[in-house]
Design an enzyme around this catalytic site. Sequence first.
Site, PDB file in Angstrom:
ATOM      1  N   GLU A  26       0.833  -1.205   0.000  1.00 12.98           N
ATOM      2  CA  GLU A  26       0.000   0.000   0.000  1.00 12.98           C
ATOM      3  C   GLU A  26       0.871   1.259   0.000  1.00 12.98           C
ATOM      4  O   GLU A  26       1.833   1.361   0.749  1.00 12.98           O
ATOM      5  CB  GLU A  26      -0.891  -0.008   1.252  1.00 12.98           C
ATOM      6  CG  GLU A  26      -1.805   1.193   1.389  1.00 12.98           C
ATOM      7  CD  GLU A  26      -2.570   1.189   2.708  1.00 12.98           C
ATOM      8  OE1 GLU A  26      -3.621   1.857   2.781  1.00 12.98           O
ATOM      9  OE2 GLU A  26      -2.117   0.521   3.659  1.00 12.98           O
ATOM     10  N   LYS A  86     -10.419   2.858  -1.439  1.00 13.09           N
ATOM     11  CA  LYS A  86     -10.465   2.137  -0.167  1.00 13.09           C
ATOM     12  C   LYS A  86     -11.726   2.491   0.615  1.00 13.09           C
ATOM     13  O   LYS A  86     -12.025   3.662   0.863  1.00 13.09           O
ATOM     14  CB  LYS A  86      -9.210   2.484   0.636  1.00 13.09           C
ATOM     15  CG  LYS A  86      -9.039   1.724   1.937  1.00 13.09           C
ATOM     16  CD  LYS A  86      -7.683   2.072   2.544  1.00 13.09           C
ATOM     17  CE  LYS A  86      -7.428   1.382   3.870  1.00 13.09           C
ATOM     18  NZ  LYS A  86      -6.082   1.695   4.390  1.00 13.09           N
ATOM     19  N   CYS A 113      -5.582  -2.842   2.585  1.00 18.47           N
ATOM     20  CA  CYS A 113      -5.204  -2.816   3.997  1.00 18.47           C
ATOM     21  C   CYS A 113      -6.385  -2.973   4.959  1.00 18.47           C
ATOM     22  O   CYS A 113      -6.882  -4.064   5.124  1.00 18.47           O
ATOM     23  CB  CYS A 113      -4.382  -1.568   4.301  1.00 18.47           C
ATOM     24  SG  CYS A 113      -3.335  -1.755   5.783  1.00 18.47           S
TER      25      CYS A 113
END
Length: 289
Positions: free
Chosen positions: A43, A116, A153
């Site tokens: 990431e 995200k 993540c």
Amino acid sequence: MPKTCIAAIQMSCAPDRAANIAKAADRVAAAARDGAQVIVLPELFQTPYFCKDQDAGWFDSAETVGASPLLDRFAELAGRLGVVLPISFFERTATTFFNSLVVFDADGRRLTHYRKSHIPDGPGYQEKFYFTPGDSGFRVAASRFGRIGAAVCWDQWFPEAARVLALRGAELLIYPTAIGSEPQDPVLDSRDHWRRVMQGHAAANLLPLVAANRVGVEAGTSFRQTFYGTSFIAGPTGEILAEAPADRESTILAEVDLAAIARQRAAWGVFRDRRPDLYGDLLGHGATD
């Protein structure tokens, strides 16, 4: 049908953005020479993990999708090497900032653009200062080497995200990651918990899974953060197929037979026997009494 070779690149990230990008490109090329067809980087690998602190200066480093030297470079690299590359980056729109990911196919075409969904906010991981929760929904990229379900993540802690990607037809789950020490509790080590959660996603959905973490120590304003590496590739029952060490850069590879796994997934019956009519509570926040 031939097997698909997947790779996770575990790397440290320095303050020199150009050096990080060059290192990532070199490691992608090396993985491709070793036979990798889908290659996952950590990431936000082009910079240190700046979310340790709240520093408005970092907003200047965000890029737009249509004018990003980073994305242009890795699109060209994907096409030249004939590999699938998911690339994590700090995205700017006219008024908003996202923690985003695009997937380039093996001909360099951009297949999908994901923002995200789950944004953490805690000591050492102050992402809500920088990023708006994603508005893209979960997306699957139909690539030359399989259907890629991509998330980022903190998304990896939520079984709902993995299940949605599976229901959308993903054949492989990938998670670019930046995770390590917790400044509020020096003895807290979430590494094994982190891995077990994702191994559970792989097993529950009968899907292979790749998690690519960064490694090394990065200094913030008020503390030093140690990223614990241990990137891994899991098979469709959650078994570890390949794993990286905790303390150094590494590239790991594994082969998976997506067609055979699809047959295994169908035969096991977990999707046949789902009962969505009973899962309404998943749309709420829990009991109130």
